[in-house]
Every structure is written in structure tokens, then in C-alpha cells.
Design an enzyme around this catalytic site. Structure first.
Site, PDB file in Angstrom:
ATOM      1  N   GLY A  29     -26.304  24.660  17.342  1.00 54.40           N
ATOM      2  CA  GLY A  29     -27.713  24.774  16.389  1.00 54.40           C
ATOM      3  C   GLY A  29     -28.400  24.432  15.981  1.00 54.40           C
ATOM      4  N   GLY A  32     -32.322  24.257  14.591  1.00 52.76           N
ATOM      5  CA  GLY A  32     -32.790  24.401  13.410  1.00 52.76           C
ATOM      6  C   GLY A  32     -32.660  23.239  12.570  1.00 52.76           C
ATOM      7  CD  GLN A  33     -34.919  24.267   6.651  1.00 57.10           C
ATOM      8  OE1 GLN A  33     -34.439  25.707   6.903  1.00 57.10           O
ATOM      9  NE2 GLN A  33     -35.703  24.330   5.275  1.00 57.10           N
ATOM     10  CG  ASP A  55     -31.119  25.182  19.173  1.00 55.50           C
ATOM     11  OD1 ASP A  55     -30.340  24.981  18.233  1.00 55.50           O
ATOM     12  OD2 ASP A  55     -31.403  26.342  20.112  1.00 55.50           O
ATOM     13  CB  ILE A  56     -30.190  29.318  22.776  1.00 58.74           C
ATOM     14  CG1 ILE A  56     -29.759  29.828  23.786  1.00 58.74           C
ATOM     15  CG2 ILE A  56     -31.314  29.750  22.095  1.00 58.74           C
ATOM     16  CD1 ILE A  56     -29.273  31.575  23.435  1.00 58.74           C
ATOM     17  CG  ASP A  70     -25.140  31.756  24.549  1.00 57.40           C
ATOM     18  OD1 ASP A  70     -25.420  32.239  22.994  1.00 57.40           O
ATOM     19  OD2 ASP A  70     -25.560  32.720  24.804  1.00 57.40           O
ATOM     20  CE1 TYR A 160     -28.241  33.595   6.954  1.00 58.57           C
ATOM     21  CE2 TYR A 160     -29.031  33.825   4.942  1.00 58.57           C
ATOM     22  CZ  TYR A 160     -28.763  33.227   5.760  1.00 58.57           C
ATOM     23  OH  TYR A 160     -28.534  31.627   5.556  1.00 58.57           O
TER      24      TYR A 160
HETATM   25  C1  AKB Z   1     -33.276  32.172   4.048  1.00 60.36           C
HETATM   26  O1  AKB Z   1     -33.728  32.420   3.087  1.00 60.36           O
HETATM   27  O2  AKB Z   1     -32.247  33.217   4.980  1.00 60.36           O
HETATM   28  C2  AKB Z   1     -32.088  31.162   4.159  1.00 60.36           C
HETATM   29  C3  AKB Z   1     -31.152  31.280   3.059  1.00 60.36           C
HETATM   30  C4  AKB Z   1     -31.341  31.283   1.604  1.00 60.36           C
HETATM   31  O3  AKB Z   1     -29.811  31.101   3.185  1.00 60.36           O
HETATM   32  N1  AKB Z   1     -33.078  29.676   3.223  1.00 60.36           N
END
Ligand code: AKB
Length: 329
Positions: A29, A32-33, A55-56, A70, A160
Site C-alpha cells: 500500500g 497511499g498517504q 501497490d495495487i 494486490d 472502518y
Molecule cells: C480517517 O479519517 O479515516 C483516517 C483515520 C483517523 O484513521 N484518517
């Protein structure tokens, strides 16, 4: 202990240095940021060739070896581990909070199955060390809102957050039952000038700098007084590398460590930006992300990280804003 030959392009000779690395590093990954900045810091530290970015999608402008990978493809990860003699994996691939709410089943699949792929490699003894990021999203509306302790109520209300909490439990399980050396941090919102965030609730804190400089105006998707824990990328990358370099016995917590960072609201950061850009204006148009933000803590207690692996924050709000604007200008 490995000896790595580092070629310095600006000097017509090779230097040899002793690295603490026992093998190569794979960052899953990397696009990403966090990935972009972590790869670059790890390459500065260990040499470009010691760090494989992945990365993918294919990565561009890489200073070292890079592969397309992946995170859900276990066989491809296993193949890369053997082929490149990987001993350390930083597994960063995930769908963040706002994006995960739009694709709940895929978010669960990606965030959980990819973690299992890496934990299993640790269990099989094929890799020595794993870093996996958790988040303040493991907390929820009934968690204490301020100075949130390391061990407290975790009742996430986002996909998440649920995936990160489950991931933490699995990390601890693999550490306790199979002696897997997995280490983790609950990242606050991350702010950096080199890379853009992708689909989180804290993304406004990066967007605001870009829009302040390009348009002189920002329409914020959170309410003015929504306070959240955030951290400057310099500190976040340093924390990630420091926890991985800490002696194994000092890492008492195998779920994930709280990191406090700096807590502020959109109106507070806007005021600081206005000190340098007096014409800057902010408006508020809260959307679905407001509810997510309100379910998270406003400030975090990170005494455990300070005690166990000597964590110390360097950037406060003022210092971070100055550095962001200076670099983006
Ligand atoms: C998000 O906003 O989803 C992320 C986090 C706080 O994990 N930056």
C-alpha cells in the site's frame, strides 16, 4: 546482521554500512498517504534497494525497487516474500473511514483478509516483523471523549472502525498464540505536504492548506467546533519507525498503541492559517462525515507509548501549520 552496499549517485564510489536489517523490507500500500512518505524515509535510512514499495496500481517515480501487488492476493505476497527475501512487512493497504462507508463489504474484505495474509506469514515464520496501522476510529460514541485512555470502551460505529478493532484483536491473538512480532499504532488524522489523504474523515485538515493557498477559501465538510486528534506526518513516520526499532520486550501492547498528536477543530486551524494568509476564508457545509467525526474522541492519552518505547511528539499546531505552508508555498 546484513551488510548493504549503497550506491551514492552523486559520488563516484560505493560505501558499505552495517544495517540492523536482517532482510529486505516490503511496504504494502505504498501509494497511499502514509506509504509514500514511509517508503522514502525507510530508503533514506536503509538504502534505496533495501525497501520494496508495492501497490495495487503501478507506482511512478520510484527511487528503488517497486512491484505491483494486490494485498488480497496471498499467493502473490508469498511469492514476493521469497523472491525478494523480505523479513519485515509494513502493511498499510486499507479503505479509510469515509470510503469504507460507501463500500461496506469490500472494506471489510480488504481490511481484514489482507491483514490475515500478512499475519499468517508471521505465524509460518517466513517474516520476522510486521507493522499494521490501527486508528482512533476504534473508539466510538460511548468512549470517554477527552484524554481517551489506552484501555477503555471501544464501540466503533463505522465499518472502518469495526475492521480496525477486529484487526487489533487479531494482532494480539497472533502475538500471544503464535509469537508473531506484530506492532501497531492507532493513528490520529495525518497531515502532510508530500501526499494527499484518500477517503478519510480527517482529510479536511490537509485539504484546507491546499485550498487556502490555491483559492483563498475552503468549504469544510465538518462543523467549525469539531475537535479531533491529528498528527503531523513527520511525527507519524518517526513513530512508525521508532515502534519497529524498539526492543521486542518493550512492546507490551500487541493490539495497538494510542498516539495523542495534537487536537484542534476546523475553526482553530483556520485561525492559525489566517495569521499567515489574512485573506483566507472558511465556510462550513457538514456532510455524512460529521457523524463519523462526532463518534471519535477529541483528545487521546498516549502515556503507554511514552513509557514503553519513549514516544515524544515534536510538532505542535503552530509548528505544523508553519511547516505545511512553507513547503506548500
Ligand atoms: C480517517 O479519517 O479515516 C483516517 C483515520 C483517523 O484513521 N484518517
Amino acid at each position: 546482521m546484513t551488510f548493504i552496499i549503497l550506491k551514492l549517485t552523486s559520488f563516484p564510489f560505493f560505501i558499505t554500512f552495517e544495517s540492523k536489517l536482517n532482510g529486505m523490507i516490503l511496504v504494502i500500500g505504498s501509494g497511499g498517504q502514509v506509504g509514500q512518505e514511509l517508503v522514502s524515509k525507510l530508503r533514506q535510512k536503509h538504502g534505496n534497494d533495501a525497501v520494496i514499495s508495492s501497490d495495487i496500481s503501478p507506482l511512478k517515480d520510484e527511487d528503488g525497487p517497486s512491484i505491483q501487488l494486490d494485498a488480497l492476493d496471498k499467493a502473490a505476497i508469498e511469492d514476493s516474500i521469497s523472491r525478494y527475501k523480505i523479513k519485515t512487512v509494513y502493511h498499510l493497504a486499507a479503505l479509510l473511514s469515509a470510503n469504507a462507508e460507501k463500500q461496506i463489504h469490500f472494506a471489510w474484505k480488504l481490511n481484514m483478509e489482507s491483514l490475515f495474509n500478512v499475519l499468517e506469514l508471521g505465524k509460518e515464520g517466513r517474516i520476522d516483523q510486521i507493522f499494521w496501522p490501527s486508528s482512533i476510529a476504534v473508539f466510538g460514541p460511548t468512549t470517554p471523549k477527552t484524554n481517551t485512555p489506552q484501555d477503555t470502551v471501544t464501540d466503533p460505529t463505522t465499518v472502518y472502525g469495526i475492521s480496525k478493532l477486529a484487526g487489533e484483536r487479531w494482532c494480539e491473538y497472533y502475538a500471544n498464540n503464535f509469537n508473531v512480532d506484530v506492532r501497531s499504532i492507532r493513528y490520529p488524522g495525518l497531515i502532510g505536504y508530500k501526499s494527499m489523504p484518500g477517503g478519510g474523515t480527517t482529510d479536511y485538515a490537509v485539504d484546507i492548506f491546499h485550498k487556502a493557498l490555491s483559492d483563498g477559501k475552503y468549504i469544510c465538510f465538518l462543523k467549525a467546533d469539531t475537535k479531533l486528534p491529528m498528527m503531523y506526518m513527520e511525527d507519524a513516520i518517526r513513530a512508525t519507525i521508532e515502534i519497529m526499532e524498539a526492543p521486542k520486550d518493550s512492546i507490551r501492547i500487541r493490539s495497538s498503541y494510542n498516539l495523542a498528536g495534537i487536537s484542534f477543530s476546523p475553526e482553530e486551524i483556520a485561525t492559525i492559517i489566517q495569521r499567515q494568509l489574512p485573506q483566507f476564508e472558511i465556510e462550513y457545509a457538514p456532510d455524512f462525515r460529521q457523524k463519523i467525526a462526532e463518534s471519535w474522541p477529541q483528545s487521546i492519552n498516549d502515556n503507554a507509548a511514552q513509557k514503553d518505547w519513549n514516544w515524544q511528539l515534536e510538532y505542535n499546531l503552530d509548528k505544523m501549520c508553519k511547516d505545511m505552508l512553507w513547503h506548500l508555498k
